[in-house]
Design an enzyme around this catalytic site. Structure first.
Site, PDB file in Angstrom:
ATOM      1  N   GLY A  54       0.019  -4.338  -5.245  1.00 27.73           N
ATOM      2  CA  GLY A  54      -0.379  -5.305  -4.228  1.00 27.73           C
ATOM      3  C   GLY A  54       0.842  -6.157  -3.889  1.00 27.73           C
ATOM      4  CB  ALA A  55       2.297  -7.079  -0.630  1.00 29.68           C
ATOM      5  NE  ARG A  90       4.662   0.586  -4.945  1.00 27.33           N
ATOM      6  CZ  ARG A  90       3.353   0.453  -4.699  1.00 27.33           C
ATOM      7  NH1 ARG A  90       2.663  -0.509  -5.281  1.00 27.33           N
ATOM      8  NH2 ARG A  90       2.736   1.264  -3.857  1.00 27.33           N
ATOM      9  CD  GLN A 203      -4.623   1.741  -4.308  1.00 23.50           C
ATOM     10  OE1 GLN A 203      -5.287   2.686  -3.889  1.00 23.50           O
ATOM     11  NE2 GLN A 203      -3.301   1.746  -4.278  1.00 23.50           N
ATOM     12  CG  ASP A 243       1.299  -3.406   1.175  1.00 21.80           C
ATOM     13  OD1 ASP A 243       0.202  -3.031   1.620  1.00 21.80           O
ATOM     14  OD2 ASP A 243       1.530  -3.553  -0.019  1.00 21.80           O
ATOM     15  CG  ASN A 253      -3.190  -2.576   4.087  1.00 23.31           C
ATOM     16  OD1 ASN A 253      -2.675  -3.181   3.156  1.00 23.31           O
ATOM     17  ND2 ASN A 253      -4.473  -2.267   4.094  1.00 23.31           N
ATOM     18  CE  LYS A 254      -2.043   1.704  -0.912  1.00 26.18           C
ATOM     19  NZ  LYS A 254      -0.760   2.256  -1.392  1.00 26.18           N
TER      20      LYS A 254
HETATM   21  O1  MRU Z   1       0.057   0.606  -3.306  1.00 32.10           O
HETATM   22  P1  MRU Z   1      -0.581  -0.718  -3.555  1.00 32.10           P
HETATM   23  O2  MRU Z   1      -1.814  -0.638  -4.372  1.00 32.10           O
HETATM   24  O3  MRU Z   1       0.412  -1.731  -4.101  1.00 32.10           O
HETATM   25  O4  MRU Z   1      -0.996  -1.217  -2.118  1.00 32.10           O
HETATM   26  C1  MRU Z   1      -1.676  -2.425  -1.949  1.00 32.10           C
HETATM   27  C2  MRU Z   1      -2.167  -2.638  -0.588  1.00 32.10           C
HETATM   28  O5  MRU Z   1      -1.957  -1.855   0.314  1.00 32.10           O
HETATM   29  C3  MRU Z   1      -2.850  -3.926  -0.318  1.00 32.10           C
HETATM   30  O6  MRU Z   1      -3.883  -3.768   0.592  1.00 32.10           O
HETATM   31  C4  MRU Z   1      -1.794  -4.876   0.218  1.00 32.10           C
HETATM   32  O7  MRU Z   1      -0.804  -5.091  -0.750  1.00 32.10           O
HETATM   33  C5  MRU Z   1      -2.294  -6.149   0.651  1.00 32.10           C
HETATM   34  S1  MRU Z   1      -2.677  -7.055  -0.769  1.00 32.10           S
HETATM   35  C6  MRU Z   1      -2.873  -8.521  -0.843  1.00 32.10           C
END
Ligand code: MRU
Length: 366
Positions: A54-55, A90, A203, A243, A253-254
């Site tokens: 998560g960012a 990352r 997730q 992100d 985003n994801k």
């Molecule tokens: O690959 P991840 O699990 O780190 O990705 C997280 C996401 O895409 C979240 O939706 C994003 O970080 C926003 S979180 C506050």
């Protein structure tokens, strides 16, 4: 947030042992295990292996990583080596770069003998700042949910759909996309959340775990269900995290978020993105062209993790033995598909003008 009667953040500093403690998110929702992060390599693994994810949480972890590095070698070269290694874990979430830049800026102005103390103090400050920001995002998002609730027949819940985990586990506390949901639930507004499973890392199971702990009604759905639910009037509002957000409001985003935004547009469902300002990359405009998309290991797509009947966590193959997997971890939703951005300073249009109005200091400087 609370698990049972105990309040947890997603990471915290153990004063007694002078070590960072995290929740190993690879094991959730099946097992709650706390891990000590003791060496720089532990920090790098924690981020790259997605023990923390998560960012905003990646950014906070990196700040503690810098503090750890300053305790080992506070020289300029020690700082640069640690900064680069943490930065390379990352590529997509910009909070990582943001946190590391902020650490470097402060540390360069700090005498070497005092860097360890100052870096730890700064990491604490960044973590606390994240909590305060996300709380404010929740308060602003609550107004949106309240408006929708007021238009619904009495007793009918507001139906929200979310993708990935933009919850307290992805931040230091509260979450971004989930913060308005927690605030609405706590304010007594009837709410039901459709939780996308979010393959390949699922997730959504983390989001479901969080919402369940907080008592928020929710249903776990496959990633392909959203369009169908929207067509049948089962979604009042989509809220996701991001992100990296560009100056003009493109959001990265994801993987799969873009498809949800397309379905939302086709069905006139409002599509909001919740974000703390450290997620904005003021140096770029065009998210599709300019945001680096992380390509993760193919085994995350060819295999899946879960528990068996005995409660043991196991990984099984789902694709043919010889089939290769492709695994882009994020996608970009262009600003034209985003109804609005929920930030700590209020809600704005996903546009250069909208963001500039809320954050004039950045819009002018960069
Ligand atoms: O690959 P991840 O699990 O780190 O990705 C997280 C996401 O895409 C979240 O939706 C994003 O970080 C926003 S979180 C506050």
């Amino acid at each position: 947030m609370k698990i049972g009667n105990q309040h947890f953040r997603s990471l915290w500093w153990n004063e007694q042992h002078q070590v960072l403690q995290i929740i190993d998110q690879r094991l959730l929702p099946h097992e709650f295990r706390i891990q000590d992060v003791e060496t720089l390599q532990d920090y790098l693994n924690a981020i790259s292996q997605m023990r923390v994810r998560g960012a905003p949480l990646i950014g906070a972890t990196a700040a503690y990583g810098m503090a750890h590095a300053m305790m080992q070698d506070p020289s300029d070269s020690g700082m640069e080596l640690a900064r680069q290694a943490l930065h390379d874990t990352r590529p997509t979430a910009v909070n990582l770069r943001w946190a590391l830049d902020r650490c470097r800026q402060v540390l360069l102005q700090t005498p070497i003998f005092d860097r360890a103390r100052v870096a730890l103090q700064l990491a604490h400050e960044l973590a606390d700042e994240d909590v305060a920001i996300n709380k404010r995002i929740g308060e602003h998002g609550l107004t949106l949910i309240r408006e929708i609730a007021a238009r619904k027949p009495t007793g009918e819940p507001v139906q929200v759909l979310t993708h990935c985990n933009a919850g307290w586990l992805a931040t230091v506390d509260w979450g971004t996309a989930t913060s308005p949901m927690y605030h609405a639930h706590d304010a007594g507004i009837a709410l039901h959340v459709w939780v996308d499973e979010t393959r390949p890392r699922n997730q959504g199971a983390l989001t479901a775990w969080e919402l369940g702990n907080h008592g928020v009604p929710h249903t776990y759905v496959t990633d392909n269900a959203g369009g169908h639910l929207m067509q049948h009037g089962e979604v009042d509002l989509v809220i996701t995290g991001t992100d990296r957000t560009t100056r003009r409001g493109d959001v990265c985003n994801k993987i799969g978020t873009y498809l949800k935004a397309l379905a939302a547009r086709d069905n006139q469902v409002p599509f909001y993105v919740a974000l703390p300002s450290p997620t904005i990359d003021w140096s770029i405009d065009d998210g599709v062209a300019e945001i680096p998309i992380e390509e993760r290991d193919e085994s995350e797509t060819t295999h899946i993790q879960g528990t068996d009947g005995d409660g043991m966590i196991r990984t099984v193959r789902v694709s043919p033995e010889t089939t290769r997997g492709g695994n882009p971890a994020f996608d970009v939703t262009p600003n034209r598909l985003v109804t609005g951005l929920i930030t700590e300073r209020g809600i704005c249009a996903a546009s250069a003008e909208g963001l500039a109005e809320l954050f004039p200091e950045h819009a002018q400087n960069e």
